[in-house]
Write an enzyme that holds these catalytic residues in place. Structure first.
Site, mmCIF file in Angstrom:
data_model
loop_
_atom_site.group_PDB
_atom_site.id
_atom_site.type_symbol
_atom_site.label_atom_id
_atom_site.label_comp_id
_atom_site.label_asym_id
_atom_site.label_seq_id
_atom_site.Cartn_x
_atom_site.Cartn_y
_atom_site.Cartn_z
ATOM 1 N N ASP A 44 0.591 -1.260 0.002
ATOM 2 C CA ASP A 44 -0.088 -0.104 -0.028
ATOM 3 C C ASP A 44 0.979 1.229 -0.067
ATOM 4 O OD1 ASP A 44 0.929 -0.197 2.591
ATOM 5 O OD2 ASP A 44 -1.116 0.102 3.549
ATOM 6 N N SER A 45 2.207 1.139 0.030
ATOM 7 C CA SER A 45 3.191 2.241 -0.078
ATOM 8 C C SER A 45 3.084 2.815 -1.408
ATOM 9 C CB SER A 45 4.431 1.732 0.038
ATOM 10 O OG SER A 45 4.729 0.542 -0.902
ATOM 11 N N ASP A 83 -1.111 -6.079 -0.176
ATOM 12 C CA ASP A 83 -1.327 -5.399 1.183
ATOM 13 C C ASP A 83 -2.889 -5.280 1.240
ATOM 14 O OD1 ASP A 83 0.863 -5.160 2.759
ATOM 15 O OD2 ASP A 83 1.448 -3.146 2.130
ATOM 16 N N LYS A 112 -0.977 -9.105 2.867
ATOM 17 C CA LYS A 112 -0.331 -8.852 4.168
ATOM 18 C C LYS A 112 -1.004 -7.800 4.869
ATOM 19 C CE LYS A 112 3.540 -6.158 3.873
ATOM 20 N NZ LYS A 112 3.002 -4.824 4.421
ATOM 21 N N GLU A 114 -1.216 -5.362 8.448
ATOM 22 C CA GLU A 114 -0.315 -4.709 9.749
ATOM 23 C C GLU A 114 -0.907 -5.041 10.997
ATOM 24 O OE1 GLU A 114 0.427 -0.459 9.072
ATOM 25 O OE2 GLU A 114 1.278 -0.928 6.995
ATOM 26 N N GLU A 181 9.662 -4.579 10.233
ATOM 27 C CA GLU A 181 9.759 -2.943 9.780
ATOM 28 C C GLU A 181 10.694 -2.217 10.577
ATOM 29 O OE1 GLU A 181 7.198 -1.030 7.108
ATOM 30 O OE2 GLU A 181 8.610 0.765 6.811
HETATM 31 O O1 KIV Z 1 3.648 -1.292 1.538
HETATM 32 C C1 KIV Z 1 4.984 -1.320 1.504
HETATM 33 O O2 KIV Z 1 5.592 -1.249 0.676
HETATM 34 C C2 KIV Z 1 5.309 -2.191 2.430
HETATM 35 C C3 KIV Z 1 6.795 -2.672 2.585
HETATM 36 C C4 KIV Z 1 7.243 -1.251 3.174
HETATM 37 C C5 KIV Z 1 7.117 -3.742 3.496
HETATM 38 O O3 KIV Z 1 4.542 -2.727 3.502
#
Ligand code: KIV
Length: 277
Positions: A44-45, A83, A112, A114, A181
């Site tokens: 989600d970056s 994500d 994924k 968090e 992280e």
């Molecule tokens: O969203 C992302 O790119 C991430 C990485 C920083 C692990 O979660």
């Protein structure tokens, strides 16, 4: 061939490091697959490096599905994790619905999310229905405000112990891996040794079972800020800006397009159309 969850456990057991990068579109996914990357993360970056937001919070399920589909088309033979965006997994019901969409519509192999031990029940609900889940602890960007900003986590006894508890409860909930992280290398090393699931570090030292970076950071495509844990492997932005400047000059000076870029018609057709000049 596309790797599977057992392959990553075997890599941990055999001390073969797992390589992971983010990708958000067809070309970057294609490059990653051609280079033989073990695992892609549609992070989600993308909210920051693709969509230009200040954080990952505004990213929606529709954004994630849109980019995941492009990545899947670019890397059909690579294991892809997507994500779960902010607030897409606050309850078991929502988590199941949204994780299902990422797999079914986005083409993800796993998701994924968090969060530490308080998210274990949600993770368990997902893993029990067969959805591969990667956890993400330490600096969790979706809740960075609560953590005091984009800061290293687990530097004191209490927070380091909490990270250890988080890792163990995620392992118990059935995760296929945990992203660590921005935590001290020593803490990441202990977690990696104590749990059976692969750890993927980003700013967590070399003892993790694998490493992940944001592709825009390591290729030099995003320069708003550069975290300490990033190594630059290319300077694509400089190359791109130079190329665009050269294009502008050549257009203005009529050096582009050249004759090899033109399409021609026969003299006969020209004369029929416009007469003899
Ligand atoms: O969203 C992302 O790119 C991430 C990485 C920083 C692990 O979660």
């Amino acid at each position: 061939m596309r790797k599977t969850v057992p392959d990553f456990f075997q890599m941990k057991a055999e001390h073969e490091k797992i390589s992971m990068l983010t990708a958000y579109d067809y070309p970057s996914a294609h490059w990653a697959e051609e280079a033989n990357l073990d695992m892609i993360l549609v992070g989600d970056s993308l909210g920051m490096v693709i969509l230009g937001y200040d954080s990952t919070v505004p990213v929606t399920m529709e954004d994630m599905i849109h980019h995941a589909k492009a990545v899947r088309r670019g890397a059909p033979q690579t294991f892809v994790i997507v994500d779960m965006p902010y607030m897409s997994y606050p309850t078991v019901d929502l988590a199941l619905k949204n994780a299902g969409r990422l797999i079914q519509e986005g083409g993800a192999d796993g998701v994924k999310l968090e969060g530490g031990e308080s998210f274990a029940p949600i993770i368990k609900a997902l893993t029990q229905v067969g959805i591969p889940v990667m956890g993400h602890i330490g600096l969790t960007p979706q809740t960075a405000t609560q953590l005091g900003g984009f800061k290293v986590q687990g530097r004191d006894v209490e927070t380091a112990k909490q990270l250890m508890r988080d890792a163990h409860s995620l392992e118990k909930a059935g995760v296929m891996g945990i992203t660590l992280e921005a935590i001290p290398a020593e803490v990441a090393k202990r977690i990696t040794r104590e749990i059976t699931v692969p750890t993927i570090g980003i700013g967590a030292g070399k003892e993790c079972d694998g490493q992940v970076l944001v592709i825009h950071d390591m290729l030099g495509m995003f320069d708003r800020f550069k975290p300490k844990f990033v190594r630059s492997y290319a300077d694509i932005k400089t190359t791109a800006v130079q190329a665009i400047s050269q294009y502008i000059t050549e257009v203005k000076e009529q050096r582009f397009p050249a004759s090899e870029h033109e399409f021609s018609i026969s003299q006969e057709v020209v004369e029929k159309l416009y007469g003899k000049e």
